[in-house]
Design an enzyme around this catalytic site. Structure first.
Site, PDB file in Angstrom:
ATOM      1  CG  HIS A   1       1.019   4.094 -35.191  1.00 13.88           C
ATOM      2  ND1 HIS A   1       1.566   4.501 -33.999  1.00 13.88           N
ATOM      3  CD2 HIS A   1      -0.318   3.978 -34.972  1.00 13.88           C
ATOM      4  CE1 HIS A   1       0.605   4.644 -33.106  1.00 13.88           C
ATOM      5  NE2 HIS A   1      -0.550   4.330 -33.667  1.00 13.88           N
TER       6      HIS A   1
ATOM      7  CE  LYS B   1       0.119  10.136 -30.949  1.00 12.74           C
ATOM      8  NZ  LYS B   1      -0.597   9.459 -29.901  1.00 12.74           N
TER       9      LYS B   1
ATOM     10  CG  ASP C   1      -2.039  13.124 -29.409  1.00 21.59           C
ATOM     11  OD1 ASP C   1      -3.213  12.935 -29.759  1.00 21.59           O
ATOM     12  OD2 ASP C   1      -1.332  12.232 -28.888  1.00 21.59           O
TER      13      ASP C   1
ATOM     14  NE  ARG D   1      -9.604  11.385 -28.846  1.00 19.27           N
ATOM     15  CZ  ARG D   1      -8.719  10.655 -29.532  1.00 19.27           C
ATOM     16  NH1 ARG D   1      -7.480  11.083 -29.688  1.00 19.27           N
ATOM     17  NH2 ARG D   1      -9.069   9.518 -30.058  1.00 19.27           N
TER      18      ARG D   1
ATOM     19  CB  SER E   1      -4.588  11.159 -31.891  1.00 22.33           C
ATOM     20  OG  SER E   1      -3.739  10.552 -30.963  1.00 22.33           O
TER      21      SER E   1
HETATM   22  N1  URA Z   1      -3.554   5.830 -30.442  1.00 22.59           N
HETATM   23  C1  URA Z   1      -3.243   7.142 -30.422  1.00 22.59           C
HETATM   24  O1  URA Z   1      -2.093   7.519 -30.386  1.00 22.59           O
HETATM   25  N2  URA Z   1      -4.254   8.024 -30.459  1.00 22.59           N
HETATM   26  C2  URA Z   1      -5.549   7.660 -30.508  1.00 22.59           C
HETATM   27  O2  URA Z   1      -6.402   8.512 -30.559  1.00 22.59           O
HETATM   28  C3  URA Z   1      -5.855   6.292 -30.507  1.00 22.59           C
HETATM   29  C4  URA Z   1      -4.831   5.396 -30.487  1.00 22.59           C
END
Ligand code: URA
Length: 429
Positions: free
Chosen positions: A82, A187, A161, A168, A183
């Site tokens: 990621h 995931k 999320d 947000r 977040s």
């Molecule tokens: N990427 C995400 O998936 N979440 C965040 O809060 C910031 C970047």
């Protein structure tokens, strides 16, 4: 549970108990805690932060808010990478097929552009026919057949999320380390992985402007992964200039294909190999990063990596051979001789958005044919009139995009050192 008491406690710098975080978030997902109270708590967290135990509780409740990807017994070793996002960051497109060639399973759930940064799903959709909305069953089938998939989150994956991020995004609370950690990690943990590598960026094109903030975020995410039984490491990387030469959508697919064919720019190749090598070592496929690097470069030389990418594109309905249109090119040139001293990478991202390569608001349709090609890197010597950036744009937008790009690049009289791309490696404490 009294939402006002929880918000007030965090506002005043208190430490929230796991039950308080759990009940507040569960109430929010069920629609019982209204958006204005969730936004208020997000702002209190933004200013007051969260310690490791609070962050862990937030990750837990977010992960439990929906389904997770399920794999049959003996399916294989599941890994993913990621990135916290940047401009020209196409590493996912190169790494997923490389890892699949090594026998690993890569269920890569990716996102769209956020703020000024590009999104892997948007780039992939510039391939005619490519589908990024696979169901959980389709994800499983593609990973089983090909070894890798790159697709969007299914509706039932971490709904907390999706709901929280939407708030947000419009309440100025995105750049909070515990909220970003929860977040991203909720995931990634929902993919049920064995190993994860994180590319955490800092610089003018990243969420984290300061290296020390990127380090804090990386450590929080790596520790969260380890606590949940996923072997997690992170590389801190420099986003004070775009990765590779290309930034946009179709142009980034073209550069990724070139990289998989062995014709990639050095910085991009180096970063892809370093990230993929982390996973090969974590997964026990190779004993050292050097051996892993040799194996990865061999897969590029043999053509296996490109063939695997093609298989993935086919399995997701895309046609890699159909032409991806690229808009007409014009150049931004140096106004004076000197050295490339700084780039405002966020502004380069905004120039791409201006060209239609990214969204100004949810639901905007993209123009995949636009983008930038960086012809210089930080520290390069340039002469007056030398081309710095090639802008791929349709006639009406080209001039304003060139002006934005020109403003984003600083030329100085003094020589400037070119910065290293990978600045640190972070392991679980
Ligand atoms: N990427 C995400 O998936 N979440 C965040 O809060 C910031 C970047």
């Amino acid at each position: 549970m009294n939402p006002v008491a929880i918000i007030s406690k965090k506002r005043d710098g208190g430490r929230l108990a796991a039950e308080e975080i759990g009940q507040f978030m569960e109430g929010f997902v069920r629609g019982e805690v209204p958006e204005y109270q969730m936004s208020a708590l997000a702002m209190a967290i933004y200013f007051r932060g969260m310690d490791a135990a609070e962050t862990a509780a937030l990750v837990d409740v977010m992960l439990r808010s929906g389904a997770t990807l399920q794999w049959p017994a003996g399916f294989g070793t599941l890994v993913d990478k990621h990135s916290t996002g940047g401009i020209g960051d196409k590493t996912s497109l190169v790494i997923a097929p490389l890892l699949a060639c090594c026998g690993l399973k890569v269920p890569m759930i990716s996102g769209r552009g956020l703020g000024a940064t590009g999104g892997t799903l948007d780039k992939l959709e510039s391939i005619p026919g490519f589908r990024t909305n696979l169901t959980s069953e389709e994800i499983r089938a593609v990973v089983e057949k090909v070894g890798c998939v790159i697709t969007g989150a299914t509706a039932d994956l971490v709904p907390a999320d999706r709901k929280l991020y939407a708030l947000r995004d419009v309440s100025g609370t995105v750049p909070s380390i515990p909220l970003i950690c929860a977040s991203i990690m909720s995931k990634k943990l929902a993919e049920n992985l064995n190993a994860l590598v994180l590319d955490v960026k800092w610089g003018s094109g990243a969420f984290m402007r300061k290296q020390e903030d990127a380090r804090t975020l990386a450590q929080a995410m790596v520790d969260t992964g380890a606590r949940m039984g996923v072997k997690t490491t992170a590389l801190l990387t420099d986003m004070n200039q775009p990765h590779g030469r290309m930034a946009g959508n179709a142009v980034e697919i073209n550069e990724s294909v070139a990289t998989l064919e062995g014709r990639g720019p050095n910085d991009l190749v180096g970063l892809c190999v370093a990230l993929a090598a982390e996973l090969l070592v974590s997964a026990g496929v190779e004993q050292s990063p050097v051996a892993a690097g040799d194996r990865l470069l061999g897969l590029v030389r043999s053509g296996a990596a490109l063939e695997k990418f093609r298989e993935m594109v086919d399995a997701q309905g895309g046609d890699l051979d159909e032409e991806r249109h690229v808009a007409p090119a014009s150049e931004v040139t140096a106004h004076a001789p000197g050295y490339v001293a700084a780039m405002n990478v966020e502004q380069l991202g905004f120039a791409i958005i201006e060209l239609g390569g990214g969204r100004k608001k949810l639901g905007d349709t993209l123009d995949f044919s636009t983008g930038l090609e960086m012809l210089v890197r930080l520290g390069d010597r340039v002469e007056e009139g030398q081309p710095l950036v090639r802008v791929f744009a349709h006639h009406t937008k080209a001039e304003s995009a060139r002006a934005m790009v020109a403003e984003a690049i600083t030329i100085s009289d003094e020589p400037v050192k070119s910065p290293p791309l990978i600045v640190e490696r972070i392991e679980a404490r």
